[in-house]
Scaffold this motif. Structure first.
Motif, PDB file in Angstrom:
ATOM      1  N   TYR A  73      62.812  -5.793 -25.818  1.00 45.80           N
ATOM      2  CA  TYR A  73      62.309  -7.156 -25.662  1.00 45.80           C
ATOM      3  C   TYR A  73      63.078  -8.078 -26.614  1.00 45.80           C
ATOM      4  CZ  TYR A  73      58.149  -5.121 -23.424  1.00 45.80           C
ATOM      5  OH  TYR A  73      57.296  -4.443 -22.594  1.00 45.80           O
ATOM      6  N   PHE A  93      62.884 -12.146 -28.253  1.00 48.00           N
ATOM      7  CA  PHE A  93      61.947 -13.249 -28.493  1.00 48.00           C
ATOM      8  C   PHE A  93      62.656 -14.391 -29.213  1.00 48.00           C
ATOM      9  CE2 PHE A  93      58.167 -10.560 -27.878  1.00 48.00           C
ATOM     10  CZ  PHE A  93      58.658  -9.303 -28.172  1.00 48.00           C
ATOM     11  N   TYR A 130      61.139 -17.261 -31.825  1.00 54.16           N
ATOM     12  CA  TYR A 130      60.003 -17.779 -32.574  1.00 54.16           C
ATOM     13  C   TYR A 130      60.413 -19.082 -33.243  1.00 54.16           C
ATOM     14  CZ  TYR A 130      56.943 -13.679 -32.214  1.00 54.16           C
ATOM     15  OH  TYR A 130      56.100 -12.691 -31.756  1.00 54.16           O
ATOM     16  N   MET A 169      54.786 -19.231 -37.985  1.00 56.05           N
ATOM     17  CA  MET A 169      55.667 -18.961 -36.872  1.00 56.05           C
ATOM     18  C   MET A 169      54.872 -18.805 -35.592  1.00 56.05           C
ATOM     19  SD  MET A 169      58.993 -16.816 -37.611  1.00 56.05           S
ATOM     20  CE  MET A 169      58.293 -15.324 -38.226  1.00 56.05           C
ATOM     21  N   ARG A 192      59.751 -15.189 -24.518  1.00 55.80           N
ATOM     22  CA  ARG A 192      60.167 -13.805 -24.630  1.00 55.80           C
ATOM     23  C   ARG A 192      60.829 -13.358 -23.327  1.00 55.80           C
ATOM     24  NH1 ARG A 192      54.917  -9.766 -24.153  1.00 55.80           N
ATOM     25  NH2 ARG A 192      54.533 -10.094 -21.953  1.00 55.80           N
ATOM     26  N   ARG A 214      62.912  -6.319 -30.239  1.00 51.58           N
ATOM     27  CA  ARG A 214      61.990  -5.194 -30.425  1.00 51.58           C
ATOM     28  C   ARG A 214      62.316  -4.131 -29.396  1.00 51.58           C
ATOM     29  NH1 ARG A 214      57.359  -3.157 -28.343  1.00 51.58           N
ATOM     30  NH2 ARG A 214      56.911  -4.858 -26.883  1.00 51.58           N
ATOM     31  N   PHE A 226      60.023  -5.301 -35.412  1.00 48.43           N
ATOM     32  CA  PHE A 226      60.687  -6.455 -34.844  1.00 48.43           C
ATOM     33  C   PHE A 226      61.826  -6.801 -35.804  1.00 48.43           C
ATOM     34  CE2 PHE A 226      57.753  -8.339 -31.585  1.00 48.43           C
ATOM     35  CZ  PHE A 226      56.759  -7.387 -31.674  1.00 48.43           C
ATOM     36  N   VAL A 284      45.395 -15.556 -37.309  1.00 50.00           N
ATOM     37  CA  VAL A 284      45.634 -14.674 -38.452  1.00 50.00           C
ATOM     38  C   VAL A 284      45.500 -15.489 -39.735  1.00 50.00           C
ATOM     39  CG1 VAL A 284      47.293 -13.146 -39.560  1.00 50.00           C
ATOM     40  CG2 VAL A 284      47.170 -13.261 -37.052  1.00 50.00           C
ATOM     41  N   ARG A 314      47.110  -3.824 -34.052  1.00 47.92           N
ATOM     42  CA  ARG A 314      48.272  -3.573 -34.881  1.00 47.92           C
ATOM     43  C   ARG A 314      48.448  -4.713 -35.879  1.00 47.92           C
ATOM     44  NH1 ARG A 314      53.518  -0.825 -32.268  1.00 47.92           N
ATOM     45  NH2 ARG A 314      52.018   0.856 -32.069  1.00 47.92           N
ATOM     46  N   TYR A 367      51.080  -6.090 -39.109  1.00 43.54           N
ATOM     47  CA  TYR A 367      52.390  -5.982 -39.741  1.00 43.54           C
ATOM     48  C   TYR A 367      52.439  -6.822 -41.012  1.00 43.54           C
ATOM     49  CZ  TYR A 367      54.158  -4.513 -35.104  1.00 43.54           C
ATOM     50  OH  TYR A 367      54.391  -3.870 -33.913  1.00 43.54           O
ATOM     51  N   TYR A 401      53.686  -1.433 -41.109  1.00 42.12           N
ATOM     52  CA  TYR A 401      52.722  -1.807 -40.095  1.00 42.12           C
ATOM     53  C   TYR A 401      51.638  -0.734 -39.947  1.00 42.12           C
ATOM     54  CZ  TYR A 401      54.076   1.222 -36.114  1.00 42.12           C
ATOM     55  OH  TYR A 401      54.293   2.277 -35.272  1.00 42.12           O
ATOM     56  N   SER A 414      51.163  -1.332 -21.170  1.00 44.05           N
ATOM     57  CA  SER A 414      52.451  -1.744 -20.606  1.00 44.05           C
ATOM     58  C   SER A 414      53.536  -1.793 -21.664  1.00 44.05           C
ATOM     59  CB  SER A 414      52.319  -3.124 -19.970  1.00 44.05           C
ATOM     60  OG  SER A 414      52.014  -4.087 -20.967  1.00 44.05           O
ATOM     61  N   GLY A 415      53.140  -1.704 -22.919  1.00 42.16           N
ATOM     62  CA  GLY A 415      54.103  -1.794 -24.012  1.00 42.16           C
ATOM     63  C   GLY A 415      54.260  -3.196 -24.549  1.00 42.16           C
ATOM     64  N   ALA A 416      53.635  -4.150 -23.871  1.00 43.92           N
ATOM     65  CA  ALA A 416      53.740  -5.525 -24.343  1.00 43.92           C
ATOM     66  C   ALA A 416      53.151  -5.644 -25.735  1.00 43.92           C
ATOM     67  CB  ALA A 416      53.014  -6.450 -23.374  1.00 43.92           C
ATOM     68  N   ASN A 417      53.805  -6.364 -26.577  1.00 44.78           N
ATOM     69  CA  ASN A 417      53.411  -6.439 -27.985  1.00 44.78           C
ATOM     70  C   ASN A 417      54.005  -7.709 -28.546  1.00 44.78           C
ATOM     71  OD1 ASN A 417      52.791  -6.003 -30.655  1.00 44.78           O
ATOM     72  ND2 ASN A 417      54.131  -4.244 -30.916  1.00 44.78           N
ATOM     73  N   VAL A 418      53.221  -8.755 -28.628  1.00 44.54           N
ATOM     74  CA  VAL A 418      53.688 -10.040 -29.124  1.00 44.54           C
ATOM     75  C   VAL A 418      53.013 -10.316 -30.455  1.00 44.54           C
ATOM     76  CG1 VAL A 418      53.747 -12.518 -28.716  1.00 44.54           C
ATOM     77  CG2 VAL A 418      54.079 -10.943 -26.810  1.00 44.54           C
ATOM     78  N   LEU A 419      53.809 -10.649 -31.454  1.00 44.38           N
ATOM     79  CA  LEU A 419      53.280 -10.918 -32.783  1.00 44.38           C
ATOM     80  C   LEU A 419      52.654 -12.299 -32.871  1.00 44.38           C
ATOM     81  CD1 LEU A 419      56.154  -9.577 -35.075  1.00 44.38           C
ATOM     82  CD2 LEU A 419      54.033  -8.429 -34.454  1.00 44.38           C
ATOM     83  N   THR A 420      51.497 -12.357 -33.526  1.00 40.69           N
ATOM     84  CA  THR A 420      50.890 -13.619 -33.921  1.00 40.69           C
ATOM     85  C   THR A 420      50.899 -13.642 -35.441  1.00 40.69           C
ATOM     86  OG1 THR A 420      49.452 -13.668 -31.982  1.00 40.69           O
ATOM     87  CG2 THR A 420      48.854 -15.076 -33.834  1.00 40.69           C
ATOM     88  N   PHE A 421      51.561 -14.628 -36.003  1.00 42.81           N
ATOM     89  CA  PHE A 421      51.745 -14.689 -37.451  1.00 42.81           C
ATOM     90  C   PHE A 421      50.672 -15.512 -38.136  1.00 42.81           C
ATOM     91  CE2 PHE A 421      55.774 -12.766 -38.580  1.00 42.81           C
ATOM     92  CZ  PHE A 421      56.417 -12.650 -37.354  1.00 42.81           C
TER      93      PHE A 421
END
Lengths: 116, 116
Positions: free
Chosen positions: A33, A35, A37, A45, A50, A95, A104, B4, B31, B33, B48, B100-107
């Motif tokens: 993937y 991205f 940001y 961020m 994506r 990623r 990431f 977050v 998850r 990080y 993580y 599905s493996g989708a994994n988007v970070l929220t900071f």
């Protein structure tokens, strides 16, 4: 480890114009993937857009679109009709898909200035 | 859910002191990080957690650093015997990993550490 390179430390664009931010990456994996940001000054961020590497179609989110060139390992971000609120640091990130998304990897960022 | 949360936002300490940062992720995210960001650089991965289990640690995470996530909820990052080189922004991010493996970070907004 994968590396992500952003060769433009700073960019500027006139309000309402279009700007393209560059990103290249190095990987031996076929599934991953990518991205973009955005980090506004003194703010957190947020995800801009994506792209899944297995998709040939370039991702688009309103005024933001990408040009994903898998063979060239290039992933540029195009911002159309630039607005003052687009001024920020932009980070490209990678990623792995196959490792279920642990690390990431981020580039060093491009600082975008929008000129009124 | 307000996203977050990180606390404190700023910490100034003298060299040799211990500091602890707290991160409260989005409640349904599994998850969490920790990243470190120095001026002019992109975020660098530290560690993580998947729920309460710490699954990966970077070589950047020396013995002076320890992270915990009791009960799989909030997390703490402690730095013992701080050094001036520890001065940085410490970013926390959370994500929901799906089948599905989708994994988007929220900071989060980050915790800025200054070591005098």
């Amino acid at each position: 480890a994968q590396t992500v390179t952003q060769s433009q430390p700073e960019m500027s664009v006139q309000e309402a114009e279009t700007v393209t931010l560059s990103c290249t990456y190095d990987t031996s994996e076929s599934d991953y993937y990518l991205f973009w940001y955005k980090q506004p000054p003194s703010r957190q961020m947020i995800l801009v857009i994506r792209q899944e590497a297995y998709k040939q179609q370039n991702a688009t989110e309103n005024r933001f679109s990408v040009n994903f060139q898998k063979a060239a390992k290039s992933f540029s971000l195009k911002i159309s009709d630039s607005q003052l609120g687009d001024a920020a640091m932009y980070f490209c990130a990678y990623r792995s898909y196959t490792s279920a998304g642990n690390q990431f990897y981020f580039g060093t960022g491009t600082s975008l200035t929008v000129i009124p | 859910d307000t996203g977050v949360s990180q606390d404190p936002r700023h910490k100034i300490t003298k060299r040799g002191q211990n500091v602890t940062f707290r991160c409260d992720p989005i409640s349904e995210h599994n998850r969490l990080y920790w990243y470190r960001q120095t001026l002019g650089q992109g975020p660098e991965f530290l560690t993580y957690f998947q729920n309460e289990a710490q699954l990966e640690k970077s070589r950047l995470l020396s013995d002076r650093f320890s992270a915990e996530r009791p009960k799989g909820s909030f997390s703490t990052l402690e730095i013992q015997r701080t050094e001036q080189g520890d001065s940085a922004m410490y970013l926390c991010a959370s994500s929901l990993v799906m089948s599905s493996g989708a994994n988007v970070l929220t900071f989060g907004a980050g915790s800025r550490l200054t070591v005098l």
